[in-house]
Design a protein around this motif. Sequence first.
Motif, PDB file in Angstrom:
ATOM      1  N   ASN A  45       0.810  -1.216   0.000  1.00  0.00           N
ATOM      2  CA  ASN A  45       0.000   0.000   0.000  1.00  0.00           C
ATOM      3  C   ASN A  45       0.845   1.268   0.000  1.00  0.00           C
ATOM      4  O   ASN A  45       0.348   2.344   0.309  1.00  0.00           O
ATOM      5  N   VAL A  47       3.451   4.240  -1.821  1.00  0.00           N
ATOM      6  CA  VAL A  47       3.207   5.148  -2.940  1.00  0.00           C
ATOM      7  C   VAL A  47       4.320   4.933  -3.946  1.00  0.00           C
ATOM      8  O   VAL A  47       5.495   5.117  -3.597  1.00  0.00           O
ATOM      9  N   PRO A  48       4.064   4.477  -5.119  1.00  0.00           N
ATOM     10  CA  PRO A  48       2.747   4.052  -5.595  1.00  0.00           C
ATOM     11  C   PRO A  48       2.440   2.646  -5.095  1.00  0.00           C
ATOM     12  O   PRO A  48       3.344   1.852  -4.841  1.00  0.00           O
ATOM     13  N   ALA A  49       1.152   2.300  -4.962  1.00  0.00           N
ATOM     14  CA  ALA A  49       0.724   0.968  -4.534  1.00  0.00           C
ATOM     15  C   ALA A  49       1.131  -0.046  -5.598  1.00  0.00           C
ATOM     16  O   ALA A  49       1.042   0.224  -6.789  1.00  0.00           O
TER      17      ALA A  49
END
Length: 170
Positions: A45, A47-49
């Motif tokens: 989860n 950034v980015p996932a």
Amino acid sequence: VNTNGVNGVTVLQQTTGNTAHIQIEIIADASNIGYNTIYLIGTDNGVPAQSTSTPVTFNVQPSPTVAATFTPPSPITPGTAVTFNNTSTGLFSNWNFGDGTTSTTRNPVHTYNTQGTYYVTLVTMNPNGCTDTLVLQIDVISCVLVNVVSAATACAGDTISFTYSGNASG
């Protein structure tokens, strides 16, 4: 977990976080005969996932079906040869005749020499080690031979009597 339509898949335990753990139980269901693939899906989860998927493939083999008959039918007398007819679907068969002897012959013949009750066990196995078991009971009894002398002539309405004295077994 994406079960991909496979029956018998259960997630027993799973954790989340930086180090994940998942425990899955797969019950080999008859509807899953052959090769099956499920997917373990992990998602970060951050950034980015990001997501990743790992396939897990397993093969469910059909279990053999054990079946057999024997002649002559039970009960038998000591010294009688018993012929076993194995109609099992497995490739390998192991017989235990219940008297300390065994055989790997598909359709063996075995002689019981001692009075008693014997439990014959047949285990059949497929090449992947799946087994099925059958137990047959054979009773071996000793019989008393009786020499009966019959009347030479009897008329309708006559009573004919026979008397035996001695030991009886079985």
